[in-house]
Design a protein around this motif. Structure first.
Motif, PDB file in Angstrom:
ATOM      1  N   ASP A   1      -8.823 -13.091   4.138  1.00 17.80           N
ATOM      2  CA  ASP A   1      -9.991 -12.848   4.979  1.00 17.80           C
ATOM      3  C   ASP A   1     -10.231 -11.372   5.245  1.00 17.80           C
ATOM      4  O   ASP A   1     -10.067 -10.900   6.352  1.00 17.80           O
ATOM      5  N   LEU A   2     -10.666 -10.694   4.206  1.00 20.62           N
ATOM      6  CA  LEU A   2     -11.003  -9.268   4.369  1.00 20.62           C
ATOM      7  C   LEU A   2     -12.501  -9.051   4.171  1.00 20.62           C
ATOM      8  O   LEU A   2     -13.101  -9.676   3.329  1.00 20.62           O
TER       9      LEU A   2
ATOM     10  N   CYS B   1      -3.659 -12.082   5.100  1.00 19.52           N
ATOM     11  CA  CYS B   1      -4.586 -10.991   5.423  1.00 19.52           C
ATOM     12  C   CYS B   1      -5.384 -10.537   4.207  1.00 19.52           C
ATOM     13  O   CYS B   1      -6.459  -9.952   4.347  1.00 19.52           O
ATOM     14  N   GLN B   2      -4.879 -10.807   3.009  1.00 21.17           N
ATOM     15  CA  GLN B   2      -5.648 -10.473   1.818  1.00 21.17           C
ATOM     16  C   GLN B   2      -6.859 -11.397   1.681  1.00 21.17           C
ATOM     17  O   GLN B   2      -7.900 -11.000   1.169  1.00 21.17           O
TER      18      GLN B   2
ATOM     19  N   HIS C   1       0.816  -1.212   0.000  1.00 12.95           N
ATOM     20  CA  HIS C   1       0.000   0.000   0.000  1.00 12.95           C
ATOM     21  C   HIS C   1       0.852   1.265   0.000  1.00 12.95           C
ATOM     22  O   HIS C   1       0.552   2.235  -0.664  1.00 12.95           O
TER      23      HIS C   1
ATOM     24  N   CYS D   1       2.996  -6.107   7.234  1.00 14.52           N
ATOM     25  CA  CYS D   1       1.539  -6.193   7.040  1.00 14.52           C
ATOM     26  C   CYS D   1       0.850  -5.185   7.946  1.00 14.52           C
ATOM     27  O   CYS D   1       1.040  -5.206   9.165  1.00 14.52           O
ATOM     28  N   ILE D   2       0.034  -4.318   7.334  1.00 12.17           N
ATOM     29  CA  ILE D   2      -0.627  -3.271   8.117  1.00 12.17           C
ATOM     30  C   ILE D   2      -1.832  -3.808   8.886  1.00 12.17           C
ATOM     31  O   ILE D   2      -2.459  -3.082   9.637  1.00 12.17           O
ATOM     32  N   ARG D   3      -2.129  -5.093   8.705  1.00 11.47           N
ATOM     33  CA  ARG D   3      -3.254  -5.675   9.428  1.00 11.47           C
ATOM     34  C   ARG D   3      -2.756  -6.533  10.595  1.00 11.47           C
ATOM     35  O   ARG D   3      -3.089  -6.283  11.732  1.00 11.47           O
ATOM     36  N   CYS D   4      -1.921  -7.543  10.300  1.00 10.90           N
ATOM     37  CA  CYS D   4      -1.478  -8.460  11.360  1.00 10.90           C
ATOM     38  C   CYS D   4      -0.080  -8.138  11.866  1.00 10.90           C
ATOM     39  O   CYS D   4       0.411  -8.782  12.767  1.00 10.90           O
ATOM     40  N   ARG D   5       0.538  -7.129  11.265  1.00 13.08           N
ATOM     41  CA  ARG D   5       1.857  -6.669  11.722  1.00 13.08           C
ATOM     42  C   ARG D   5       2.991  -7.658  11.445  1.00 13.08           C
ATOM     43  O   ARG D   5       4.066  -7.546  12.039  1.00 13.08           O
TER      44      ARG D   5
ATOM     45  N   LEU E   1      -0.645  -5.507   2.792  1.00 15.18           N
ATOM     46  CA  LEU E   1      -1.314  -6.677   3.340  1.00 15.18           C
ATOM     47  C   LEU E   1      -0.582  -7.940   2.928  1.00 15.18           C
ATOM     48  O   LEU E   1      -0.291  -8.143   1.749  1.00 15.18           O
ATOM     49  N   CYS E   2      -0.293  -8.804   3.901  1.00 16.08           N
ATOM     50  CA  CYS E   2       0.370 -10.059   3.587  1.00 16.08           C
ATOM     51  C   CYS E   2      -0.624 -11.021   2.933  1.00 16.08           C
ATOM     52  O   CYS E   2      -1.824 -10.741   2.897  1.00 16.08           O
TER      53      CYS E   2
END
Lengths: 151, 151
Positions: free
Chosen positions: B150-151, B147-148, A134, B104-108, B143-144
């Motif tokens: 299950d969005l 994480c892509q 991103h 990853c900006i979701r799960c770090r 996003l890893c």
DNA sequence: TTTTCTGCAAATGCTTTGCATGGGA
DNA sequence: TCCCATGCAAAGCATTTGCAGAAAA
């Protein structure tokens, strides 16, 4: 400040203001002041530095309002936050998109080097890791010209 | 863990241990544990995560000791600190030199992409800005793979 | 008038520090 | 034995949050 700098700064200011207006956020003197400072700043100021500048115009302004305004603009992608672990984040409202920086490890000066885009690199990285990229951050840390002199 | 990973990890551990010994730092069980964890870690752990792992071996260990050990290793350039403004720094004891990361900006999750060296870029930047570059940091946020999904 | 924003103060959370005790060498 | 390292608790500090009053629309 060169004429084209003040022109660019004015454009950025208007862009941010229009965005706030179009999204029905209220236009307060404090927000206007923060917008003007961020649009004009070439030096990646801290929240504290923005606060001090706003204070010369509106002495009653609080630091919390500065942070709230920055958070608002961050959410709208109108300011770039450069986060540092030692607790002194820097903000760029002139170029709110990811770009490389050079950072003096002595005086903490931050400048923008002019280099080629990282887009190809981004694509390659995405392919190799499976990530969907991103945004990025590329920082070079070292000593600026002045700090090399008086060591 | 692949065989060559455990080999690499062991080498790193020995290297760090030798360095501490040669500089007359005391070899304590807590330090040994932190060294082993940092040498083996592929996942850029937080101080807290290192703390929890050490605790399974030495339940009396304190978080302060973890931070002190990390600070010691940082000073010796044996661990790389990835600083984040939201207060959750990550540490890399396997590759303690500056290198790119995907985050990853979701799960770090943090991974190391394999890309070309940035040395030429570093030289070019130094020339253009007058900076003497000491180190850099290049992070790609996105996003890893998981994480892509299950969005 | 209604709703959002401001400003104060308190809270947050990671990291650091001071100091007495404990443990390497 | 002599220091250095540990562990506890307290301090630091940028940033966030809660809430009552002020101000935009």
């Amino acid at each position: 400040m060169a004429p084209d700098d003040s022109r660019r700064s004015e454009d950025r200011f208007k862009h941010m203001l229009d965005k706030l207006k179009s999204l029905d956020f209220r236009i307060t003197p404090q927000r206007l002041a923060v917008l003007r400072i961020l649009a004009a700043s070439e030096d990646h100021p801290t929240a504290e530095q923005i606060f001090e500048k706003v204070r010369t115009e509106f002495p009653t302004t609080s630091l919390a309002t500065i942070y709230k305004t920055i958070a608002l603009l961050k959410g709208l992608n109108e300011v770039l936050e450069l986060g540092f672990p030692d607790g002194s984040n820097r903000y760029d409202g002139a170029k709110p998109f990811p770009h490389p920086h050079v950072i003096c490890i002595r005086c903490r000066k931050i400048m923008d080097p002019y280099i080629i885009s990282l887009d190809e690199l981004k694509d390659e990285i995405g392919k190799k890791t499976g990530f969907r990229i991103h945004y990025h951050r590329l920082d070079f840390f070292g000593l600026c010209g002045e700090c090399q002199k008086d060591l």
